[in-house]
Write a protein that holds these residues in place. Sequence first.
Motif, PDB file in Angstrom:
ATOM      1  N   ILE A 158       0.850  -1.194   0.000  1.00 40.77           N
ATOM      2  CA  ILE A 158       0.000   0.000   0.000  1.00 40.77           C
ATOM      3  C   ILE A 158       0.880   1.236   0.000  1.00 40.77           C
ATOM      4  CG2 ILE A 158      -1.729   1.305   1.333  1.00 40.77           C
ATOM      5  CD1 ILE A 158      -2.785  -1.350   2.380  1.00 40.77           C
ATOM      6  N   SER A 159       0.748   2.054  -1.041  1.00 43.59           N
ATOM      7  CA  SER A 159       1.606   3.229  -1.187  1.00 43.59           C
ATOM      8  C   SER A 159       1.140   4.371  -0.287  1.00 43.59           C
ATOM      9  CB  SER A 159       1.596   3.708  -2.637  1.00 43.59           C
ATOM     10  OG  SER A 159       0.314   4.223  -2.967  1.00 43.59           O
ATOM     11  N   GLY A 160       1.992   5.390  -0.179  1.00 43.89           N
ATOM     12  CA  GLY A 160       1.626   6.577   0.593  1.00 43.89           C
ATOM     13  C   GLY A 160       0.415   7.287   0.005  1.00 43.89           C
ATOM     14  N   SER A 161       0.312   7.272  -1.325  1.00 45.16           N
ATOM     15  CA  SER A 161      -0.841   7.905  -1.986  1.00 45.16           C
ATOM     16  C   SER A 161      -2.141   7.210  -1.587  1.00 45.16           C
ATOM     17  CB  SER A 161      -0.675   7.856  -3.510  1.00 45.16           C
ATOM     18  OG  SER A 161       0.459   8.594  -3.907  1.00 45.16           O
ATOM     19  N   GLU A 162      -2.087   5.886  -1.493  1.00 41.78           N
ATOM     20  CA  GLU A 162      -3.282   5.131  -1.082  1.00 41.78           C
ATOM     21  C   GLU A 162      -3.630   5.401   0.381  1.00 41.78           C
ATOM     22  OE1 GLU A 162      -3.534   0.983  -3.283  1.00 41.78           O
ATOM     23  OE2 GLU A 162      -1.449   1.434  -2.755  1.00 41.78           O
ATOM     24  N   VAL A 163      -2.579   5.565   1.199  1.00 40.90           N
ATOM     25  CA  VAL A 163      -2.807   5.914   2.610  1.00 40.90           C
ATOM     26  C   VAL A 163      -3.503   7.267   2.699  1.00 40.90           C
ATOM     27  CG1 VAL A 163      -1.693   6.528   4.797  1.00 40.90           C
ATOM     28  CG2 VAL A 163      -0.882   4.545   3.500  1.00 40.90           C
ATOM     29  N   VAL A 164      -3.041   8.247   1.897  1.00 36.75           N
ATOM     30  CA  VAL A 164      -3.659   9.581   1.891  1.00 36.75           C
ATOM     31  C   VAL A 164      -5.135   9.480   1.522  1.00 36.75           C
ATOM     32  CG1 VAL A 164      -3.698  11.832   0.732  1.00 36.75           C
ATOM     33  CG2 VAL A 164      -1.515  10.820   1.410  1.00 36.75           C
TER      34      VAL A 164
END
Length: 446
Positions: free
Chosen positions: A57-63
């Motif tokens: 899970i990328s940082g963009s998905e976390v955002v």
Amino acid sequence: MTILTIDDEENIRNGLADNFELEGYEVKQAANGAEGLELIAQGGIDLVITDLRMDGISGSEVVQKVTTDYPGIPIIVLTGHGSIDDATAALKAGAFDFLTKPLDLDHLNKIVKNALQGKILAEQNRELKEKLLKSESPDEMIGKSDSLNRVRQMISKAAPARASVLITGESGVGKELVAKAVHEQSDRADKPFIVVHCAALSETLIESELFGYEKGAFTGAESIHKGRFELADGGTLFLDEIGEVNLATQVKLLRVLQEHKFERVGGEKSIEVDVRVVAATNRNLEDEVKAGRFREDLFYRLNVIRIEMPSLRERMDDIPLLMHAFLREFNIENKKNIKGFDKTSKSAMIKYSWPGNIRELKNAVESAVVMCTGDEIKMEDLPRALRAQGEEKVISIPIGITMDEAEKIIIQENLAANKGNKSKTADILGIGRKTLHRKLEELNIE
């Protein structure tokens, strides 16, 4: 304040943790996006700092996940020089800010401080809006009648005290509103107000709901469960329909009121609480005590301050105010712009006896708003009980006539209303068919 750092590089996580702990924050760490989202879901996170590029899970998905599911939590993204476009996309997705690596910790600390101050202000603004909406809500006590003003005076006297309060009154009069007002005018107003609808809980459930239970206390008790007394600690516990509580639970309630402590179901450790108890009932508890269904000692513990909420029949002057308050509420809810009630429907609403009190009135207005197709509620929009009352016919008997003449008018009017049906007329008048025939002959009624 608790900060969560999500980064797959351990040295960066540790460095950030050391920095934030020196600044006085609590810090939690996650080595990847999945681990970070799991910690966020557990609660207690005030701000998130995440790297953009991570495996899984990328940082963009976390955002995207945080801004969608936890919009009150600000999120700051960290990125390398080569991924500025990704950071800009994260800002558009709802991130608070971004920093490029290597990090300037002083600058990061300023951003974190600003983000947390913004979070606090947003929460305060939300709480203020909730209070304003609450103060304007048609569910607040509405009315100017003498009987309601006496209730308000009792509330203002009772609120500052620590003593238990017993609210009595018929079903649907608004006893919970009185309990809320006592809480909100007390020094416990910023603490929990917990409601227990005793009548809705079975004898087997009520004890575990009030006092909680330990893990393994019974089949299905897989974890510790806090009861309503624990949840209300520092605040107010409202026990609605206290007359429905069984005698075994009454004993335990008495102990909490006397000693301010209890044990969870299946537990041995005593838990001490500071809770003000406000109870309500539509029963006559004095009669319940005499019948042996309610403990006398518990009754006296609850009945320190007593507030009697009048029925709607006792505050008829308030009906027009309540009608229009509920009309405003249901206009908004149903996206309508009904301006009011016509004379006939308003008259029917005011004359009706309202056995279900405010609850019935509110339901009647909601139904009328839904049924109304114009800009004014008419008789045909009202529920059947109100329409039937409006259709009732009255027999007018002049003063100065004899009993025989009065009896003749009554029989004639009822025969006319029943379209000449003698059996139905006799039933309504409470006499036999033969008696009716005799009176028709005696009074020369055709």
